[in-house]
Structures are given as structure tokens and as C-alpha cells.
Write an enzyme that holds these catalytic residues in place. Sequence first.
Site, PDB file in Angstrom:
ATOM      1  N   TYR A 463       0.799  -1.235   0.000  1.00  0.00           N
ATOM      2  CA  TYR A 463       0.000   0.000   0.000  1.00  0.00           C
ATOM      3  C   TYR A 463       0.822   1.271   0.000  1.00  0.00           C
ATOM      4  O   TYR A 463       0.446   2.258   0.638  1.00  0.00           O
ATOM      5  CB  TYR A 463      -0.991   0.027   1.175  1.00  0.00           C
ATOM      6  CG  TYR A 463      -1.534  -1.311   1.568  1.00  0.00           C
ATOM      7  CD1 TYR A 463      -2.195  -2.115   0.638  1.00  0.00           C
ATOM      8  CD2 TYR A 463      -1.375  -1.798   2.856  1.00  0.00           C
ATOM      9  CE1 TYR A 463      -2.689  -3.371   0.985  1.00  0.00           C
ATOM     10  CE2 TYR A 463      -1.866  -3.046   3.222  1.00  0.00           C
ATOM     11  CZ  TYR A 463      -2.518  -3.823   2.284  1.00  0.00           C
ATOM     12  OH  TYR A 463      -2.990  -5.055   2.626  1.00  0.00           O
ATOM     13  N   HIS A 464       1.917   1.301  -0.748  1.00  0.00           N
ATOM     14  CA  HIS A 464       2.771   2.493  -0.790  1.00  0.00           C
ATOM     15  C   HIS A 464       2.979   2.990  -2.225  1.00  0.00           C
ATOM     16  O   HIS A 464       4.113   3.225  -2.639  1.00  0.00           O
ATOM     17  CB  HIS A 464       4.132   2.185  -0.152  1.00  0.00           C
ATOM     18  CG  HIS A 464       4.062   1.709   1.255  1.00  0.00           C
ATOM     19  ND1 HIS A 464       5.039   0.937   1.848  1.00  0.00           N
ATOM     20  CD2 HIS A 464       3.103   1.901   2.216  1.00  0.00           C
ATOM     21  CE1 HIS A 464       4.700   0.661   3.097  1.00  0.00           C
ATOM     22  NE2 HIS A 464       3.526   1.242   3.341  1.00  0.00           N
ATOM     23  N   PRO A 465       1.913   3.191  -2.999  1.00  0.00           N
ATOM     24  CA  PRO A 465       2.101   3.626  -4.384  1.00  0.00           C
ATOM     25  C   PRO A 465       2.575   5.074  -4.465  1.00  0.00           C
ATOM     26  O   PRO A 465       2.113   5.943  -3.718  1.00  0.00           O
ATOM     27  CB  PRO A 465       0.695   3.466  -4.987  1.00  0.00           C
ATOM     28  CG  PRO A 465      -0.232   3.648  -3.825  1.00  0.00           C
ATOM     29  CD  PRO A 465       0.481   3.039  -2.649  1.00  0.00           C
TER      30      PRO A 465
END
Length: 529
Positions: A463-465
Site C-alpha cells: 500500500y505504498h504507491p
Amino acid sequence: MTTYDYLIVGAGSAGCVLANRLTASGRHTVLLLEAGPRDTNPWIHIPLGYGKLFTDTSVNWAYESEPEPTLGGRRVFTPRGKVLGGSSSINGLVYIRGQREDFDGWQVPGWRFDDLLPYFIKSEDQQRGKDAWHGTGGPLAVSDLPDKHELCDAFIESAVANGIPRNDDFNGATQEGAGYYQANMRNGRRISTAVGYLRPAEKRANLRIEVNALASRVLFEGTRAVGVEYLQGGRTHTARAGEVILAGGSFNSPQLLQLSGVGPAAPLQGMGLQVVSNRPQVGEGLQDHFYVRTYWRCNQKITINDDMASWWGKLGIGLKYLLARRGPLTVSAGYAAAFVRTQPHLTRPDAQYYFINFSIAKRGGILDDFSGFTCSVSQLRAESRGWVHLKSTDIRTPPAIQYNYLAAESDRRMMVDGLKGLRKLVNTPPFSRYVAEERTPGASVQSDDEWLDFCRATGETVYHPTSTCRMGTDADSVVDERLRVRGVTGLRVIDASIMPAVISGNTNAAVVAIAEKGADLVLADHTPS
């Protein structure tokens, strides 16, 4: 008010910061648009409640990637916040800044680590107090987890036995080492940017907040942005502003830019969109941290799985939280951690180990019916890059997301080495004394090819785009060093999408610092009428 000095699209990790800082003087009017609802869901405010929100589409975009060719055609489920506070309202609360070299490596004037450190400090209300690295009195609470745990202590001791230094502050002088995470919570409650930044600002007369308001396009007069069209309550609305700021994140900001005619000309024209500015790099360069879990059976009944195995256990957990704000409900998405170098020649960590004292076969699912724990590996500096493209001219259709994980050989090598190192750590005393069985992947996985097959079959996003509206000094970059969109005027992007490359670790703290600095840039550049 129908015309504003500033119009912010997205009330997430960056948007809430911007709304607070841009209205603080009382001199400027701001409209803040959020596609989701207010953050009234009670699970948002309970730290472990993120598990309840993992697939809850009332507060979560619940995106899915395109079939990933590097992962055997699997689609990767991609939760993102759709609520006041954005992903800071549904994430795992872990507070990590990244490494100095990350920001220095962006090579953008004004964005080195020493330039951003004052903004990290400004944002913080650090439980441990103020020092050269940390601040107090800021809107964003940063706290130690309320409880230690013997499994976490053993994990850290085994890391030390493997030559990994102990580190009590991953956000201090160095990130490398093993220790406990800190989290964005206070007194057992999540402190999202909605709680920390927006609550103090929302009663200001110069701030208007519209929820369930989905921005559908930026309005232009020539190449100047003059407002936004948005959908709310089954109707189309428009609002004008002296400056429009996109803070929708690495998927929604490039999507809205492209729908508004700012992006690669040929594909946009092919969809019948009028091109305002040909910017081929809008939506390109997507980076994220690939993440692979291993989970294990514990030989003692001391995990959250055991706590949750009976109704009286659940009752005890609830009472402990209600009466003391302690216990399993205060656990973030990581409990203990290690930032490690997977090869001795490396000058800084390239892998992040997560440890948590429960096991679950599928994130967002039901706890396993045995005493278990989870150990995971995430790469810190990916080389593989993907993209975000339009699927439709309707904003309500999710964008096409392609991560392209493991496309680079260096990423494949790091994940295999990281998983081998993690297995070694788990099988080192004192932690090994708690191990009954390696459930996944199991002892049969030994060779590099077998580990890589395991990664391809099970790996997912953490979840780190970032990086889909890249900041830079070159003409091809999407935004300049003042976060202004190139080729147009009156339009900025201020969120994770502007990072030239993903930082080493969880991204939320860095997004807050980017927004703090971005607000200063906006205010310094002009005083709107």
C-alpha cells in the site's frame, strides 16, 4: 461561497494537511472535496480496526490491478482510503520517514532530507519528547505501542544475534536495525490526518468541506485551471478557484489529470478527450513496495489468534481496550520490525521485515484457527515501475493499474535474499524457541527459484504507491519543484504521486511532510484575490 482562493481535491493524508495550513491565517478561502463520507465508522478510530476496513467499500476504493504479467497474471487487490483522512484513516498506522538518501537521491532543489526534516518535526507530536530529530505540539501524534510482547522481544533479540543492530528509533539518526514500530495513535486511538489536522480547522469560516463529492474534471480556460466539476447527490456541480490542488494520491490524481486533458495526447484523443497539455509522463512511473508474507505456528498460546479463540477471550480484549486503551486492539499493522541489508556490500538497508503476533491466511480475512504469527518482507527501493491509465472517460470507472512487480532483476534478487534472511532470523534463538512449524511457504521451499515462485504466487502490495506525477527539474517531469503542473497554470499536485522514487519504508509520514512543505510553497508563491 462559489469561488475560492484554493480548491483541494481529496481530503486524504495530504489534503487534510493542506486544508489546515492554507486556512490557518484566516485570509484565504478553501473548498475541500472528498469523494467519500465523513470518518464516523467506529473501526476507523480503533487501531486494529484496519482489518475491518480492508474490503469495506463504504470507506475504501478497493481497487484491483490489471493482470500482472510478472505474477502469473494475478490481479493485486489494492485498498485505498475513500473517507475523510483518506488512507491515513484505514492504513496500519505505522510511522516511518524513510532514509536520508531517498530524498537526497531525488536530486530536486529544496527537497533534500535536510529540507524536509523541519516539516517532519513540525508535523509531529512525539510521545517521547522533542529532540534534534523530533517535534512536539504538532497535529500528528506519534506514539510507542501501548504494550510490549514477548514474541516481539524475542524477534528483536534474534535479529541482534544475526548481526542486525538494535534500534529504538527508526526515525532518528539511522533507520537500520531491529526494534518496535511507532504508530500514529494517542491513548489507544488512531490519529489520522482528519483527526490531527482537519478537526481543528473544520470550524473555520474560511473552510468549506464537501463529502461524497467526486471530482470529475478540472475546468480550464485555455491552459489555466479555473475550477473543478464534481458529482454529488446525483447532480453535477462546479466550483471556481484561484488555484486548484490535486491531492487524490497516486491513482486518482493522474486519473483526474488525464480526464481533464492533461496527459499523453494520443491515448486521450483516442478516447475523445480534448487535450489541454500533452504530458506523456502523467500516470507513468508507478512504484510500490512488493510484500511477501510467511506465517508460522507458535508452540505457546500467546498470540492474538489465541486471544480471539473464545467468546470470553474476545470479551476480555474488548474490556481491556474500553477500560485501559490497551491490548490487542491497539496493535498496528506492524509490531516489531527490522530494516536490514540483504547483502553485506550494501551501504544501507534494502529490506523491511514486519513481525506481528497473529497469523491470517488472507489479509482482511479470518484469523487462523491455531496459535500463529506472521513474518513478512518488503523491498525498500524498487526498480520496477508500472503505470496508471484511463479505462473510461467516466470518473466512476476505476483506472487501470499495472504494478509490474519483480520486472527488475535487482528486485527479484532482493526479495529472495530477504526471505532467506528472515527464515534464518526466525530459526535463531531465542525466537526459534517459540516456533512449532513453518506453515507458509514450508520447508520444501529452498532454492532461489522456489522462493521466487513463492513470491510470484503470493506477493502483493503493501500500500505504498508513488511517482505517477513525478516531480523534477527536467521538461518531462509532471510537476516542477514547486509542485506546479507543467504546461498549465493554476494547478498543482501535492501528494505521494509527486515522489520521483518511492522512499524506503511506509509512505504516510513522508506524504504529510510533502503536504506541509507544499502548503508553504503555495502561500509563498502568491496571495490569491
